[in-house]
Every structure is written in structure tokens, then in C-alpha cells.
Write an enzyme that holds these catalytic residues in place. Structure first.
Site, PDB file in Angstrom:
ATOM      1  N   PRO A 107       0.937  -1.275   0.033  1.00  0.00           N
ATOM      2  CA  PRO A 107       0.161   0.132   0.010  1.00  0.00           C
ATOM      3  C   PRO A 107       0.822   1.171   0.167  1.00  0.00           C
ATOM      4  O   PRO A 107       1.860   1.172   0.782  1.00  0.00           O
ATOM      5  CB  PRO A 107      -0.831  -0.160   1.259  1.00  0.00           C
ATOM      6  CG  PRO A 107       0.059  -1.003   2.107  1.00  0.00           C
ATOM      7  CD  PRO A 107       0.737  -1.835   1.211  1.00  0.00           C
ATOM      8  N   CYS A 146       2.814   3.277   9.669  1.00  0.00           N
ATOM      9  CA  CYS A 146       3.142   4.224   9.031  1.00  0.00           C
ATOM     10  C   CYS A 146       3.985   5.293  10.011  1.00  0.00           C
ATOM     11  O   CYS A 146       3.708   5.512  11.115  1.00  0.00           O
ATOM     12  CB  CYS A 146       1.800   5.121   8.962  1.00  0.00           C
ATOM     13  SG  CYS A 146       2.247   6.629   7.966  1.00  0.00           S
ATOM     14  N   GLY A 195       6.926  -2.414  -2.841  1.00  0.00           N
ATOM     15  CA  GLY A 195       6.369  -1.271  -2.860  1.00  0.00           C
ATOM     16  C   GLY A 195       7.211  -0.351  -3.926  1.00  0.00           C
ATOM     17  O   GLY A 195       6.943  -0.655  -5.098  1.00  0.00           O
TER      18      GLY A 195
HETATM   19  C1  FMN Z   1       4.856   6.902  -1.087  1.00  0.00           C
HETATM   20  C2  FMN Z   1       4.686   5.917  -0.136  1.00  0.00           C
HETATM   21  C3  FMN Z   1       3.515   6.057   0.587  1.00  0.00           C
HETATM   22  C4  FMN Z   1       3.408   4.814   1.404  1.00  0.00           C
HETATM   23  N1  FMN Z   1       1.888   4.852   2.065  1.00  0.00           N
HETATM   24  C5  FMN Z   1       1.919   3.568   2.759  1.00  0.00           C
HETATM   25  C6  FMN Z   1       0.526   3.275   3.406  1.00  0.00           C
HETATM   26  O1  FMN Z   1      -0.529   4.044   2.831  1.00  0.00           O
HETATM   27  N2  FMN Z   1       0.012   2.411   4.216  1.00  0.00           N
HETATM   28  C7  FMN Z   1       1.422   1.576   4.498  1.00  0.00           C
HETATM   29  O2  FMN Z   1       1.248   0.502   5.449  1.00  0.00           O
HETATM   30  N3  FMN Z   1       2.642   1.784   4.054  1.00  0.00           N
HETATM   31  C8  FMN Z   1       2.882   2.841   3.269  1.00  0.00           C
HETATM   32  N4  FMN Z   1       3.957   2.917   2.640  1.00  0.00           N
HETATM   33  C9  FMN Z   1       5.097   1.901   3.172  1.00  0.00           C
HETATM   34  C10 FMN Z   1       5.068   0.801   1.931  1.00  0.00           C
HETATM   35  O3  FMN Z   1       3.998   0.044   2.057  1.00  0.00           O
HETATM   36  C11 FMN Z   1       6.241   0.004   2.215  1.00  0.00           C
HETATM   37  O4  FMN Z   1       6.314  -0.644   3.605  1.00  0.00           O
HETATM   38  C12 FMN Z   1       7.551   0.671   2.293  1.00  0.00           C
HETATM   39  O5  FMN Z   1       7.673   1.503   1.300  1.00  0.00           O
HETATM   40  C13 FMN Z   1       8.883  -0.243   2.241  1.00  0.00           C
HETATM   41  O6  FMN Z   1       8.665  -1.169   1.079  1.00  0.00           O
HETATM   42  P1  FMN Z   1       9.431  -0.966  -0.339  1.00  0.00           P
HETATM   43  O7  FMN Z   1      10.977  -0.704   0.188  1.00  0.00           O
HETATM   44  O8  FMN Z   1       9.385  -2.312  -1.132  1.00  0.00           O
HETATM   45  O9  FMN Z   1       8.993   0.486  -0.752  1.00  0.00           O
HETATM   46  C14 FMN Z   1       4.331   3.792   1.737  1.00  0.00           C
HETATM   47  C15 FMN Z   1       5.391   4.201   1.118  1.00  0.00           C
HETATM   48  C16 FMN Z   1       5.775   5.129   0.237  1.00  0.00           C
HETATM   49  C17 FMN Z   1       6.899   5.241  -0.517  1.00  0.00           C
END
Ligand code: FMN
Length: 329
Positions: free
Chosen positions: A22, A110, A232
Site C-alpha cells: 500500500p 506508518c 513497494g
Molecule cells: C509514497 C509511499 C506511500 C506509502 N504509503 C503507505 C500506506 O498508505 N500504508 C502503509 O502501510 N505503508 C505505506 N508505505 C510503506 C510501504 O507500504 C512499504 O512498507 C515501504 O515502502 C517499504 O517497502 P519498499 O522498500 O518495497 O518500498 C508507503 C511508502 C511510500 C514510499
């Protein structure tokens, strides 16, 4: 420890082991529909405020948009955040049970100040009693399976206690972003922490954090023993990551993609975006994706600057044409 039978997520993860993370402002309905075409089959919406629903904030309801496509050969959960157990339970019953979403995900990860200062998101990791009650209320109100997304802790790694508290509340699946809240998005992801979480958990456990190519995602899934991975930002830059990951884990030859393929995919994304986005500023909303897609394109500084001024549909196609020119050189 005896394993709790957990058919919904266990069955789901037998077939698909990669979830699109997400991301607020990013994983909108059009983006999810695009990613579905690119091979992802499990989605979670942007986070939706429980209080926003409870107090009928008109900005909150559009975030709950879904359509039948994303529940056909794919599943989509809705993510909610909030820290008042009764409100979380009430909005589940009142607004979520009747939606087409396949499951509910509770946000306990978050790190943003405005969320944490209200006691929501990762702030719940400081009060595991409350975290337990939040899950319990949602679970007892929900007609759908419930997953929870956490970090390793707030200031320090307390993942074992977190897992116990939310499992006791009734979580059916847990995703662990291998950082503490204090780390926000910096510093190394602690995959040993995720491994420990998997060893502690009785329900399916998903590994998350910096899995930005299919090989790393596969390696870390194996290393941690996780039942699946959540990807993500990696998907923002590399829309082929899910199909490559799926090929890799099923032992198939992994297809390779060029920058040309990526730009073709970006065009497809834009078409889906135009078709499904209800945002009045849908072209402006697309700018952020363009920035991600031009990564790796040589001499793209000028293009990058002109993305700032993109307001009209034709301007986006112009950007694509300019990229074509560079790729043909
Ligand atoms: C722009 C952005 C928005 C995000 N919004 C949410 C969110 O709404 N809910 C959530 O649980 N995590 C949110 N995250 C965290 C991601 O879900 C994820 O846990 C985090 O980016 C690490 O994973 P990744 O390295 O694959 O990006 C957000 C991350 C980014 C970069």
C-alpha cells in the site's frame, strides 16, 4: 507452537507470493489495475482513515474506490488506520463489510508525524495492549479476513512481542517492514528481524522492505522463510518485477526487459490511468509515475524538468515521444 489453520491467506499465498505494498498517493485504483496487467495479483489500497469514515469526511470515501476487475483473478484488500478500537470496529461494520474488498489490512507501520502524533500507524507499536484491542475489534466486526502491517518496533526491535499481541487479537496474516519507526525509510532493512518474526508467527508472514528486484525478493523470501513478499517502491521503477518474480519462483526462465519495454508499459499505464482515474487533475497526478519511469534513460535531465510542467494529455505523449527519440539514438 501449534499452527493456527488460516485458509484464506494460506491458500492465496500458495498461488501468488507477491503483494503490491500500500502506498498513499500511489497505489490508486488505476495503478492497481495497471499492476494487475503486469502480473501482480494481490493488492492493498492506499491507507484510509477510520476517523475520516467515522466522521464522514468527504475526502476519505474516494480512497475506497474499487471495481470488479481487481477482484477477478486477483484480490485487493483495503487498508485502514486508526487507534481507537471501537471506532475501528464500527467503521468496519458500517462501511467496509459491504464493499467488494477481499480483506482488511490494518496499518501499524506508518511513520509519518501527523499520523504518529495522533497515536495511529506505527505509534500503536508503543502500546501493544491497544494494538491487540484494535485487531480484536476489527476482527470481530469484520466479515473478511484481517491482516496487519507492522514494523519491527517503534524505537527498537520488539517484533516478537508485536507478533504475539496482534496474533492474540486475531490477525490472519502479518506483514513486517524490516525497519523500526525511528528509521523511517533509511538504514538497512533487518532481514534477521523478519526471520525472527516468521519464526514467532503462527499465521502467514510477509517480508517487506527494499525488495527492489525479483532476485532479491526471492533471496530474502528464502532467507527469512517468509510466506511471501510485499514490494513497494521497486514496482514504481520496475513494472516487470512481479512477472519476473512469479517466473523465478515457479522455476521458469525469467524474461528480460529493456528500457523500450518499460516505456511501452508506461504508455499502457497512462491509458489505464486516463480510463479509470476520477481525479480532476489526473494528468498532474501522473507526473510522479513519469519521474519514476524515466530512471535509467540517458540524458533525461531536460525531460525531467519538463515533467514539472505537464498539465495536458498531449504533453504526456510528447514526453513519451521524446523518450522514444533518445532510445532510438
Ligand atoms: C509514497 C509511499 C506511500 C506509502 N504509503 C503507505 C500506506 O498508505 N500504508 C502503509 O502501510 N505503508 C505505506 N508505505 C510503506 C510501504 O507500504 C512499504 O512498507 C515501504 O515502502 C517499504 O517497502 P519498499 O522498500 O518495497 O518500498 C508507503 C511508502 C511510500 C514510499
Amino acid at each position: 507452537m501449534t499452527k493456527i489453520k488460516n485458509n484464506y491467506f494460506e491458500d492465496l499465498l500458495k498461488i501468488n507470493k507477491a503483494i503490491l505494498a500500500p502506498m498513499a498517493g500511489v497505489t490508486t485504483l488505476p495503478y492497481r489495475l495497471f499492476m494487475r496487467e503486469m502480473g501482480c495479483k494481490i493488492f492493498i489500497s492506499e491507507m484510509v482513515s477510520a476517523k475520516g469514515l467515522y466522521y464522514k469526511s468527504k475526502n476519505t470515501f474516494p480512497l475506497m474506490e474499487t471495481n470488479e476487475l481487481e477482484h477477478k483473478d486477483s484480490v485487493t484488500g483495503i487498508q485502514i488506520f486508526g487507534s481507537e478500537p471501537e471506532i475501528m470496529g464500527e467503521i468496519t461494520e458500517r462501511y467496509i463489510n459491504d464493499t467488494a474488498f477481499d480483506f482488511i489490512d490494518i496499518n501499524m507501520g506508518c511513520p509519518m508525524k501527523k499520523i504518529v502524533n495522533n497515536g495511529d500507524g506505527s505509534a500503536l507499536l508503543k502500546d501493544l495492549d491497544k494494538a491487540n484491542k484494535v485487531v480484536r475489534e476489527v476482527k470481530s466486526a469484520s466479515s473478511k479476513p484481517v491482516s496487519v502491517k507492522v514494523r519491527l518496533g517503534f524505537n527498537e526491535n520488539i517484533i516478537e512481542d508485536i507478533i504475539k499481541a496482534i496474533e492474540d487479537g486475531g490477525a490472519d496474516m502479518i506483514t513486517v517492514h524490516g525497519r523500526t519507526r525511528e528509521q523511517v525509510f533509511t538504514g538497512e532493512v533487518d532481514y534477521d528481524g523478519i526471520k525472527k518474526a516468521k519464526e514467532t508467527a503462527s499465521v502467514p508472514l510477509i517480508a517487506n522492505g527494499d525488495l527492489d528486484n525479483y532476485l532479491k525478493a526471492k533471496e530474502k523470501m528464502d532467507y527469512t522463510g517468509a510466506d511471501g513478499v510485499m514490494i513497494g517502491r521497486g514496482a514504481n521503477y520496475d513494472p516487470f518485477i512481479f512477472s519476473q518474480f512469479n517466473e523465478c519462483i515457479s522455476g521458469k526462465k525469467v524474461s528480460e526487459y529493456s528500457l523500450r519495454d518499460k516505456i511501452d508499459a508506461a504508455r499502457k499505464h497512462f491509458e489505464i490511468h486516463l480510463k479509470y482515474s476520477k481525479d480532476k487533475k489526473k494528468v498532474i497526478e501522473f507526473r510522479k509515475y513519469l519521474y519514476w519511469y524515466i530512471k535509467g534513460i540517458k540524458n533525461s535531465a531536460k525531460i525531467r524538468n519538463s515533467i514539472n510542467n505537464v498539465n495536458e494529455i498531449d504533453q504526456v505523449y510528447e514526453i513519451f515521444n521524446r523518450i522514444d527519440d533518445i532510445l532510438e539514438l
